[in-house]
Design a protein around this motif. Structure first.
Motif, PDB file in Angstrom:
ATOM      1  N   TYR A  45     114.293  50.855  49.442  1.00 32.83           N
ATOM      2  CA  TYR A  45     114.935  50.337  50.603  1.00 32.83           C
ATOM      3  C   TYR A  45     116.504  49.785  50.441  1.00 32.83           C
ATOM      4  O   TYR A  45     117.354  50.199  51.290  1.00 32.83           O
ATOM      5  CB  TYR A  45     113.672  48.953  50.430  1.00 32.83           C
ATOM      6  N   PHE A  59     118.598  52.514  50.735  1.00 28.37           N
ATOM      7  CA  PHE A  59     118.324  52.859  51.941  1.00 28.37           C
ATOM      8  C   PHE A  59     119.511  52.336  53.147  1.00 28.37           C
ATOM      9  O   PHE A  59     119.971  52.792  53.923  1.00 28.37           O
ATOM     10  CB  PHE A  59     117.291  53.102  52.615  1.00 28.37           C
ATOM     11  N   GLN A 107     123.756  53.467  54.918  1.00 29.43           N
ATOM     12  CA  GLN A 107     123.994  53.580  56.290  1.00 29.43           C
ATOM     13  C   GLN A 107     124.848  54.035  56.406  1.00 29.43           C
ATOM     14  O   GLN A 107     125.658  54.088  57.019  1.00 29.43           O
ATOM     15  CB  GLN A 107     122.797  52.367  56.956  1.00 29.43           C
ATOM     16  N   THR A 134     118.176  57.028  64.643  1.00 35.96           N
ATOM     17  CA  THR A 134     117.557  58.104  64.132  1.00 35.96           C
ATOM     18  C   THR A 134     117.432  56.612  62.608  1.00 35.96           C
ATOM     19  O   THR A 134     116.099  57.322  61.572  1.00 35.96           O
ATOM     20  CB  THR A 134     117.842  59.081  63.915  1.00 35.96           C
ATOM     21  N   ILE A 135     118.533  56.696  62.170  1.00 35.37           N
ATOM     22  CA  ILE A 135     118.363  55.613  60.880  1.00 35.37           C
ATOM     23  C   ILE A 135     117.004  54.184  61.107  1.00 35.37           C
ATOM     24  O   ILE A 135     116.438  54.795  60.454  1.00 35.37           O
ATOM     25  CB  ILE A 135     119.279  55.107  60.807  1.00 35.37           C
ATOM     26  N   THR A 191     114.623  54.603  63.053  1.00 35.86           N
ATOM     27  CA  THR A 191     113.185  55.265  62.932  1.00 35.86           C
ATOM     28  C   THR A 191     112.378  54.999  61.578  1.00 35.86           C
ATOM     29  O   THR A 191     111.566  54.201  60.725  1.00 35.86           O
ATOM     30  CB  THR A 191     112.579  56.407  63.788  1.00 35.86           C
ATOM     31  N   ALA A 192     113.673  55.954  60.813  1.00 34.29           N
ATOM     32  CA  ALA A 192     113.460  56.069  59.193  1.00 34.29           C
ATOM     33  C   ALA A 192     112.820  55.166  58.199  1.00 34.29           C
ATOM     34  O   ALA A 192     112.328  54.472  57.943  1.00 34.29           O
ATOM     35  CB  ALA A 192     114.698  57.107  59.150  1.00 34.29           C
ATOM     36  N   LYS A 193     113.981  53.515  59.351  1.00 40.78           N
ATOM     37  CA  LYS A 193     113.873  52.245  58.484  1.00 40.78           C
ATOM     38  C   LYS A 193     112.669  51.850  58.375  1.00 40.78           C
ATOM     39  O   LYS A 193     111.398  51.193  57.624  1.00 40.78           O
ATOM     40  CB  LYS A 193     115.000  51.451  58.696  1.00 40.78           C
ATOM     41  N   LYS A 194     111.988  51.683  59.114  1.00 38.51           N
ATOM     42  CA  LYS A 194     110.694  51.448  60.384  1.00 38.51           C
ATOM     43  C   LYS A 194     109.813  51.635  59.398  1.00 38.51           C
ATOM     44  O   LYS A 194     108.346  51.160  59.099  1.00 38.51           O
ATOM     45  CB  LYS A 194     110.331  51.526  61.382  1.00 38.51           C
ATOM     46  N   VAL A 195     109.714  53.285  58.834  1.00 37.87           N
ATOM     47  CA  VAL A 195     108.810  53.945  58.296  1.00 37.87           C
ATOM     48  C   VAL A 195     108.654  53.321  56.933  1.00 37.87           C
ATOM     49  O   VAL A 195     107.219  52.680  56.345  1.00 37.87           O
ATOM     50  CB  VAL A 195     108.712  54.924  57.734  1.00 37.87           C
ATOM     51  N   LEU A 196     109.461  52.894  56.258  1.00 44.82           N
ATOM     52  CA  LEU A 196     110.470  52.423  55.245  1.00 44.82           C
ATOM     53  C   LEU A 196     109.820  51.089  54.779  1.00 44.82           C
ATOM     54  O   LEU A 196     108.858  50.274  54.047  1.00 44.82           O
ATOM     55  CB  LEU A 196     111.718  53.368  54.497  1.00 44.82           C
TER      56      LEU A 196
END
Length: 354
Positions: free
Chosen positions: A254, A257, A261, A317-318, A320-325
């Motif tokens: 995390y 990630f 950014q 886009t970032i 969205t991917a961040k919420k998954v993590l």
């Protein structure tokens, strides 16, 4: 989480550090007044109280991913305080110790009182991302340092209790179940704080992006870099604390990630804000309108929209991917606690005659 589409998720995640879980429905009957002739009976009943609290703590710890309103967090904290105060009052009135020795009882009450104080002053609450984001980076740094100090103070109280318990047992030739070194709750709390600190700074980044604050943006990126390096140092330090290294790995992933950014949208944000400022200059200009100035204005508007859209295409886009993590981290945290937080049966493991 960090933009408008994720704010509700941040609010709904009741990320209250794991030891807020002393909310219990009933206090064990063993706290009521009783005279003890044998140390084994006293320790057995006292152990039930301690392990009752710890088991409740662990059971709740694995549910921290559940969504709740922030208002419920305050209500829950109030009930926790009420239950702890009730438990302490009952212990003072009815637990007379063994042979008038109340040192173990007093240490347990002191530990509970530390939890009450920590709840009242908010030092155990780790879900205030949005509030922190409204502060300056200097103020955030002060708050984060204080959180860590409060956490260390809290666990020092728990360690002092373990020492008191060991000393009490030694006095009566009893070996009491106790924690040596960093226990699973302390380890989990330290990992939670790492995650919290990363999210606070990242939420601040979202705050300055919304404000189109270039200086604040790059100051945040620098703070994230420093935070990332600190997180890597901490996770390296924690690497050998437990055989189960999943939570440590989740924090590394995390943190990497969040730190990465910068390379993906820093230049895009810079261009977007520059074009926004150029547009504002034209809007505020008092120069007479001509075909040339109107054409120039329209060109800047088109350029601004292009650069704004380019930035937010990457940024969203970032996010969205961040919420998954982010959600995955909570699953990992809960699984870690389930796999490593078992408390043994009090009747067979709490106290043993030497």
């Amino acid at each position: 989480m960090k933009n408008a589409t994720l704010k509700n998720s941040v609010r709904s995640k009741l990320f209250t550090i794991i030891y807020l879980v002393l909310l219990v429905g009933l206090i064990p009957t063993s706290i009521y007044s009783q005279d003890y002739r044998y140390i084994n009976a006293y320790m057995d009943d006292f152990g039930k109280n301690e392990m009752f609290v710890k088991k409740s703590l662990m059971d709740y710890s694995v549910t921290i991913v559940e969504s709740q309103l922030a208002s419920r967090s305050n209500a829950a904290a109030g009930k926790i305080i009420e239950k702890l105060e009730s438990m302490n009052a009952n212990l003072r009135s009815n637990n007379k110790g063994f042979e008038n020795n109340t040192s173990l009882r007093d240490s347990f009450i002191k530990m509970n009182q530390k939890t009450i104080v920590s709840l009242l002053n908010g030092s155990l609450i780790l879900n205030d991302y949005e509030y922190q984001s409204t502060l300056s980076l200097t103020e955030i740094g002060v708050n984060l340092n204080q959180k860590e100090k409060d956490l260390a103070s809290y666990f020092q109280e728990l360690k002092d209790y373990e020492k008191s318990k060991k000393a009490f047992g030694t006095q009566y030739n009893m070996t009491l179940k106790s924690c040596n070194g960093k226990n699973v709750l302390e380890y989990n709390a330290l990992q939670n704080v790492l995650f919290y600190k990363i999210n606070v700074i990242d939420q601040k980044l979202t705050f300055v992006i919304t404000a189109k604050d270039k200086k604040g943006f790059f100051d945040c990126l620098n703070s994230i870099t420093v935070m990332h390096q600190a997180a890597l140092a901490k996770t390296t330090q924690y690497n050998n604390n437990f055989k189960d290294n999943t939570l440590n790995a989740a924090n590394i992933k995390y943190s990497n990630f969040i730190n990465d950014q910068k390379g993906k949208f820093a230049n895009l944000f810079n261009d977007y804000v520059d074009e926004y400022n150029a547009l504002q200059t034209l809007k505020n200009s008092k120069a007479p309108q001509t075909n040339e100035t109107v054409a120039n204005y329209n060109q800047v508007v088109r350029s601004y929209n292009t650069k704004k859209n380019s930035f937010y295409a990457v940024f969203n886009t970032i996010q969205t991917a961040k919420k998954v993590l982010y959600d995955s981290w909570f699953v990992t945290n809960g699984t870690f606690l389930k796999n490593n937080g078992e408390f043994e049966n009090i009747h067979t493991k709490y106290a043993v005659n030497n």
